[in-house]
Design an enzyme around this catalytic site. Structure first.
Site, PDB file in Angstrom:
ATOM      1  N   CYS A   2     -11.972 -13.303   1.238  1.00 17.97           N
ATOM      2  CA  CYS A   2     -13.138 -14.111   1.071  1.00 17.97           C
ATOM      3  C   CYS A   2     -14.351 -13.546   1.409  1.00 17.97           C
ATOM      4  O   CYS A   2     -14.315 -12.721   2.421  1.00 17.97           O
ATOM      5  CB  CYS A   2     -13.210 -15.445   1.564  1.00 17.97           C
ATOM      6  SG  CYS A   2     -11.401 -16.444   1.418  1.00 17.97           S
ATOM      7  N   ARG A  27     -14.820  -7.021  -2.635  1.00 18.98           N
ATOM      8  CA  ARG A  27     -13.761  -7.528  -1.497  1.00 18.98           C
ATOM      9  C   ARG A  27     -12.511  -8.322  -2.300  1.00 18.98           C
ATOM     10  O   ARG A  27     -11.502  -8.292  -1.697  1.00 18.98           O
ATOM     11  CB  ARG A  27     -14.323  -8.376  -0.373  1.00 18.98           C
ATOM     12  CG  ARG A  27     -15.382  -7.786   0.316  1.00 18.98           C
ATOM     13  CD  ARG A  27     -16.074  -8.822   1.138  1.00 18.98           C
ATOM     14  NE  ARG A  27     -15.438  -9.401   1.947  1.00 18.98           N
ATOM     15  CZ  ARG A  27     -15.128  -9.097   3.203  1.00 18.98           C
ATOM     16  NH1 ARG A  27     -15.695  -8.313   4.006  1.00 18.98           N
ATOM     17  NH2 ARG A  27     -14.490 -10.209   3.987  1.00 18.98           N
ATOM     18  N   TRP A  74     -10.762 -16.169  -1.714  1.00 16.87           N
ATOM     19  CA  TRP A  74      -9.577 -15.730  -2.373  1.00 16.87           C
ATOM     20  C   TRP A  74      -8.513 -16.615  -1.918  1.00 16.87           C
ATOM     21  O   TRP A  74      -8.155 -16.877  -0.623  1.00 16.87           O
ATOM     22  CB  TRP A  74      -9.461 -14.124  -1.487  1.00 16.87           C
ATOM     23  CG  TRP A  74      -8.227 -13.552  -1.548  1.00 16.87           C
ATOM     24  CD1 TRP A  74      -7.081 -13.774  -0.724  1.00 16.87           C
ATOM     25  CD2 TRP A  74      -7.771 -12.426  -2.437  1.00 16.87           C
ATOM     26  NE1 TRP A  74      -6.122 -12.893  -0.956  1.00 16.87           N
ATOM     27  CE2 TRP A  74      -6.516 -12.260  -1.943  1.00 16.87           C
ATOM     28  CE3 TRP A  74      -8.244 -11.487  -3.449  1.00 16.87           C
ATOM     29  CZ2 TRP A  74      -5.703 -11.068  -2.508  1.00 16.87           C
ATOM     30  CZ3 TRP A  74      -7.510 -10.595  -4.130  1.00 16.87           C
ATOM     31  CH2 TRP A  74      -6.363 -10.328  -3.455  1.00 16.87           C
ATOM     32  N   ASN A 100     -14.024 -18.279   5.833  1.00 17.14           N
ATOM     33  CA  ASN A 100     -12.948 -17.224   5.752  1.00 17.14           C
ATOM     34  C   ASN A 100     -12.239 -17.285   6.845  1.00 17.14           C
ATOM     35  O   ASN A 100     -12.326 -17.723   7.804  1.00 17.14           O
ATOM     36  CB  ASN A 100     -13.817 -15.798   5.896  1.00 17.14           C
ATOM     37  CG  ASN A 100     -14.593 -15.708   4.811  1.00 17.14           C
ATOM     38  OD1 ASN A 100     -14.837 -16.170   3.848  1.00 17.14           O
ATOM     39  ND2 ASN A 100     -15.326 -14.239   5.092  1.00 17.14           N
ATOM     40  N   GLY A 101     -10.738 -17.037   6.587  1.00 15.70           N
ATOM     41  CA  GLY A 101      -9.647 -17.036   7.481  1.00 15.70           C
ATOM     42  C   GLY A 101      -8.529 -18.162   7.228  1.00 15.70           C
ATOM     43  O   GLY A 101      -8.751 -18.680   6.171  1.00 15.70           O
ATOM     44  N   GLU A 481       0.562   8.557  -0.384  1.00 14.24           N
ATOM     45  CA  GLU A 481      -0.847   8.471  -0.725  1.00 14.24           C
ATOM     46  C   GLU A 481      -1.223   8.324  -2.400  1.00 14.24           C
ATOM     47  O   GLU A 481      -1.784   7.402  -2.855  1.00 14.24           O
ATOM     48  CB  GLU A 481      -1.995   8.966  -0.121  1.00 14.24           C
ATOM     49  CG  GLU A 481      -3.349   8.976  -0.252  1.00 14.24           C
ATOM     50  CD  GLU A 481      -3.937   7.596  -0.282  1.00 14.24           C
ATOM     51  OE1 GLU A 481      -3.280   6.547   0.178  1.00 14.24           O
ATOM     52  OE2 GLU A 481      -5.186   7.494  -0.794  1.00 14.24           O
ATOM     53  N   LYS A 485      -2.183   5.176  -4.660  1.00 12.25           N
ATOM     54  CA  LYS A 485      -3.481   5.211  -5.550  1.00 12.25           C
ATOM     55  C   LYS A 485      -3.092   4.942  -7.046  1.00 12.25           C
ATOM     56  O   LYS A 485      -3.663   4.004  -7.579  1.00 12.25           O
ATOM     57  CB  LYS A 485      -4.030   6.605  -5.444  1.00 12.25           C
ATOM     58  CG  LYS A 485      -4.881   6.796  -4.358  1.00 12.25           C
ATOM     59  CD  LYS A 485      -6.245   6.300  -4.110  1.00 12.25           C
ATOM     60  CE  LYS A 485      -5.855   4.981  -3.376  1.00 12.25           C
ATOM     61  NZ  LYS A 485      -5.767   4.973  -1.786  1.00 12.25           N
ATOM     62  N   GLU A 488      -1.573   1.078  -7.039  1.00 15.97           N
ATOM     63  CA  GLU A 488      -2.578   0.088  -6.722  1.00 15.97           C
ATOM     64  C   GLU A 488      -3.585  -0.228  -7.874  1.00 15.97           C
ATOM     65  O   GLU A 488      -4.066  -1.266  -8.065  1.00 15.97           O
ATOM     66  CB  GLU A 488      -3.370   0.188  -5.289  1.00 15.97           C
ATOM     67  CG  GLU A 488      -4.248   1.207  -5.198  1.00 15.97           C
ATOM     68  CD  GLU A 488      -4.619   1.177  -3.917  1.00 15.97           C
ATOM     69  OE1 GLU A 488      -5.031   0.102  -3.208  1.00 15.97           O
ATOM     70  OE2 GLU A 488      -5.077   2.366  -3.454  1.00 15.97           O
ATOM     71  N   HIS A 504      19.160  13.152  -1.654  1.00 12.95           N
ATOM     72  CA  HIS A 504      19.828  11.890  -0.983  1.00 12.95           C
ATOM     73  C   HIS A 504      19.440  10.690  -1.734  1.00 12.95           C
ATOM     74  O   HIS A 504      19.696   9.676  -1.211  1.00 12.95           O
ATOM     75  CB  HIS A 504      19.248  11.946   0.616  1.00 12.95           C
ATOM     76  CG  HIS A 504      19.308  13.091   1.225  1.00 12.95           C
ATOM     77  ND1 HIS A 504      20.642  13.552   1.898  1.00 12.95           N
ATOM     78  CD2 HIS A 504      18.402  14.194   1.555  1.00 12.95           C
ATOM     79  CE1 HIS A 504      20.672  14.695   2.536  1.00 12.95           C
ATOM     80  NE2 HIS A 504      19.226  15.108   2.285  1.00 12.95           N
ATOM     81  N   LYS A 603     -10.477  -5.726  -0.670  1.00 15.55           N
ATOM     82  CA  LYS A 603     -10.850  -4.432   0.033  1.00 15.55           C
ATOM     83  C   LYS A 603     -10.569  -4.600   1.485  1.00 15.55           C
ATOM     84  O   LYS A 603     -10.118  -3.561   2.041  1.00 15.55           O
ATOM     85  CB  LYS A 603     -12.291  -4.312  -0.032  1.00 15.55           C
ATOM     86  CG  LYS A 603     -12.912  -3.147   0.541  1.00 15.55           C
ATOM     87  CD  LYS A 603     -12.655  -2.008  -0.118  1.00 15.55           C
ATOM     88  CE  LYS A 603     -12.915  -0.515   0.671  1.00 15.55           C
ATOM     89  NZ  LYS A 603     -12.272   0.437   0.434  1.00 15.55           N
TER      90      LYS A 603
HETATM   91  C1  F6R Z   1      -5.382   1.470  -0.342  1.00 12.14           C
HETATM   92  C2  F6R Z   1      -6.574   1.029   0.425  1.00 12.14           C
HETATM   93  C3  F6R Z   1      -5.851   0.174   1.603  1.00 12.14           C
HETATM   94  C4  F6R Z   1      -6.334   0.224   3.023  1.00 12.14           C
HETATM   95  C5  F6R Z   1      -5.753  -0.850   4.012  1.00 12.14           C
HETATM   96  C6  F6R Z   1      -6.429  -0.283   5.324  1.00 12.14           C
HETATM   97  O1  F6R Z   1      -6.402   2.318  -1.419  1.00 12.14           O
HETATM   98  O2  F6R Z   1      -7.433   0.808   0.515  1.00 12.14           O
HETATM   99  O3  F6R Z   1      -4.266   0.419   1.725  1.00 12.14           O
HETATM  100  O4  F6R Z   1      -6.259   1.642   3.281  1.00 12.14           O
HETATM  101  O5  F6R Z   1      -5.826  -1.855   3.253  1.00 12.14           O
HETATM  102  O6  F6R Z   1      -7.727  -0.817   5.404  1.00 12.14           O
HETATM  103  P1  F6R Z   1      -8.839  -0.426   6.542  1.00 12.14           P
HETATM  104  O7  F6R Z   1      -8.497   1.214   6.488  1.00 12.14           O
HETATM  105  O8  F6R Z   1     -10.073  -0.866   6.019  1.00 12.14           O
HETATM  106  O9  F6R Z   1      -8.283  -0.905   7.732  1.00 12.14           O
END
Ligand code: F6R
Length: 608
Positions: A2, A27, A74, A100-101, A481, A485, A488, A504, A603
């Site tokens: 949010c 976000r 959200w 928010n929260g 990673e 990527k 997601e 394994h 985000k």
């Molecule tokens: C993936 C991504 C998330 C963040 C995670 C931590 O592309 O962006 O996995 O890395 O939510 O976020 P921060 O770094 O803001 O603590």
């Protein structure tokens, strides 16, 4: 997650609020709403879906008014719908709240209020705030919010208007970020600086269990016990342009392309060739303890966690320190038992990730020292750690983290190098490392120059539904990673594995229908990676290999190659991750995905 934006001043609130909401879009949200006040009249509009929907609704409506609150929601309690969108109001439509929260005891409060005859208009936890504030109000809005704060459990960043209190907004925080912005024509408040940078670069942070009263000419912050607080203003180092697309089709691509600069910024003023010892001003307050410490625990979530996993190998290579890496969401529930003088290092782009915050708070309780590597200046993690290093990478808006990952790896290397040079690392090794670090921005540019080639590979393979990413040692976390990527943003199923684990289990998956991305630069694990590639090829699995420039051996074995320049073993992750980012980006683009706002993702994950 949010988003909150509010304005009280001399200008029309509507365009400022709508613009702020657009800056918060990254976000993630599913509905939006706005309430604008003029005198003792408040109008509210809400809509499901994109901000453009809300804009369309407001297009022909004249909404004069210099005070207003706006929100992107959200869904947590109740489906995404107009009646669940914020602002929420009480029965008499006097109080308007955005939040928010999560209000954890909302169920109990709601039951009690319903017993008293109050009819709820939504399924949200937020609505209890509106009713409680209305009940607690006796002419002083701040006091009503303060009383309500004492009645609710859970987390909130909230902003409140009252019909009978014109030109005033009360905001309050517990566990969910809120920042006040001071502009020439009034005051703003937002959950994220990016909603305000167009209007001001002067901000003041609100801490947990504080509330603030904003008017056109003034603001005051006080604690939940009504003690007034004086806090200095801070300057925001981002500009409105940093948050623009600048001709790129997506923020993610723009941010991938920013990496030569963000890696350089992570090193700016911090490296000196002479002694091969980096300078990190942010850790000076804890330096005496840190240089004696032999135990470091790195915590983070998602991509930040994977950066920590690479960091462990780098620290092992350059220092004498024992390093553990933990997912913050698991660490916070572990039985913590640290050796004396342990340091916890939190990695976080946003500095607001709920699990990472909770992890450092728990570690603090157990007596650990806290460090942070954080991008957002003034964020909760940056404030709650004893010392740390900022990324200085500008806002990262694409939901998928890219430039912060390589920036985190750069800073982790600087920190390890600094500590290593105070331990056993030789001058020659220090100087070699710094030379290699200095070469990185130019080398990343060389990788980016192959974007069209990577796009062509994505065009060929984007229809495959399952992918495997393999790497060893420094590049094992890059395999994870790379897979993250891809999944997601393209929604393709992908797994990241340590190549040594193939036999394994995962090798059972290999078939002509599953491409493998093999991360195989010419480092100490090169020969082992060749064996793994052979295992896959002998089972007719297509292989896309990321290799060092000039490697003819792997080129002859595999279906596709992406070449990267040569560097030190422990710096390869910074180069090999870039093709993984581009591959994910182009696959998602061919599949027509909403790249900057992938489904179900936000985000900044400010709830557990
Ligand atoms: C993936 C991504 C998330 C963040 C995670 C931590 O592309 O962006 O996995 O890395 O939510 O976020 P921060 O770094 O803001 O603590």
């Amino acid at each position: 997650m949010c988003g909150i934006v509010c304005y009280v001043g001399t200008k029309q609130a509507k365009p400022i609020l709508l613009n702020g909401l657009k800056q918060l879009e990254y976000r993630g949200y599913d509905s939006a709403g706005i309430a604008i006040q003029r005198g003792t009249r408040v109008v509210r509009y809400r809509s499901v879906g994109k901000i453009e929907e809300l804009e369309r609704k407001l297009h022909d409506v004249t909404l004069p008014g210099n005070t207003g609150i706006a929100h992107t929601r959200w869904a947590t309690h109740g489906e995404p719908s107009e009646h669940n969108a914020h602002p929420h109001t009480d029965q008499e439509k006097k109080v308007f709240v955005i939040h928010n929260g999560i209000i954890e005891n909302f169920h109990t409060i709601k039951k009690k209020l319903e017993k008293d005859g109050i009819v709820f208009g939504s399924d949200t936890d937020t609505e209890v705030l509106a009713h409680l504030i209305a009940i607690n109000f006796d002419g002083d809005l701040a006091e009503a919010v303060r009383k309500t704060m004492a009645q609710v459990e859970g987390t909130f960043g909230m902003a409140v208007l009252h019909k009978n209190v014109p030109d005033q907004i009360v905001v309050a925080r517990r566990g969910s970020p809120l920042i006040i912005g001071i502009s020439e024509d009034g005051h703003l408040a937002a959950s994220d600086i990016s909603a305000m940078v167009r209007y001001t670069d002067k901000v003041v942070h609100i801490e947990d269990n504080e509330l603030a009263v904003l008017t056109r000419d003034d603001f005051s912050i006080s604690t939940a016990q009504a003690t007034l607080i004086k806090r200095d203003t801070e300057r925001v180092e981002w500009t409105a342009e940093d948050a623009e697309l600048n001709g790129f089709p997506h923020y993610m691509l723009k941010e991938i392309y920013e990496q030569p600069d963000t890696i350089r910024n992570a090193m700016r003023g911090r490296i000196e060739l002479g002694e091969g010892v980096p300078k990190l001003g942010g850790i000076v307050p804890v330096w005496d303890k840190l240089k004696e410490s032999r135990h470091l625990v790195i915590v983070g979530c998602g991509t930040s966690y994977y950066a920590g996993c690479v960091g462990r190998y780098i620290f092992e290579r350059l220092t004498e320190i024992d390093v553990e890496v933990e997912l913050a969401s698991e660490f916070r529930y572990r039985k913590l038992n640290f050796p004396p003088n342990t340091f916890i290092l939190a990695l976080s782009q946003s500095g607001e990730t709920a699990d990472t915050l909770a992890a450092i708070r728990e570690a603090k309780r157990k007596g650990a020292n806290l460090l942070g590597i954080v991008n957002v200046v003034g964020s909760s993690i940056s404030r709650e750690t004893d010392a740390g290093v900022y990324n200085h990478a500008g806002p990262e808006i694409g939901v998928a983290s890219t430039k912060i990952f390589t920036s985190q790896l750069t800073i982790l290397t600087l920190l390890a190098l600094l500590l290593g040079r105070h331990q056993n690392l030789s001058l020659t090794e220090g100087v070699t490392a710094i030379r290699a670090l200095q070469a990185l921005p130019e080398q990343v540019k060389q990788v980016l120059a192959q974007a069209h080639h990577i796009e062509a590979i994505a065009e060929k393979y984007h229809k495959y539904n399952n992918w495997l990413f393999l790497g060893r040692k420094y590049n094992f976390p890059i395999a994870m990673e790379g897979a993250l990527k891809l999944k997601e943003i393209s929604y393709i199923h992908a797994e990241g594995y340590a190549a040594g684990e193939m036999k394994h289990g995962p090798i059972a998956l290999v078939s002509p229908n599953m491409p493998t991305v093999a991360i195989a630069p010419m480092d100490e694990m090169y020969e082992k990676m060749i064996s793994n590639i052979q295992e896959i090829k002998s089972r007719r699995g297509p292989v896309i290999a990321i290799i060092s420039r000039g490697d003819e051996k792997i080129r002859e074995m595999v279906d596709e190659v992406i070449e990267i320049p040569c560097t030190l073993d422990y710096l390869y992750p910074i180069l090999v991750v870039v093709p993984c980012q581009l591959l994910a980006y182009y696959c998602a683009r061919f599949l027509g995905r909403d790249i900057d706002k992938p489904r179900n993702l936000a985000k900044s994950v400010t709830v557990e």
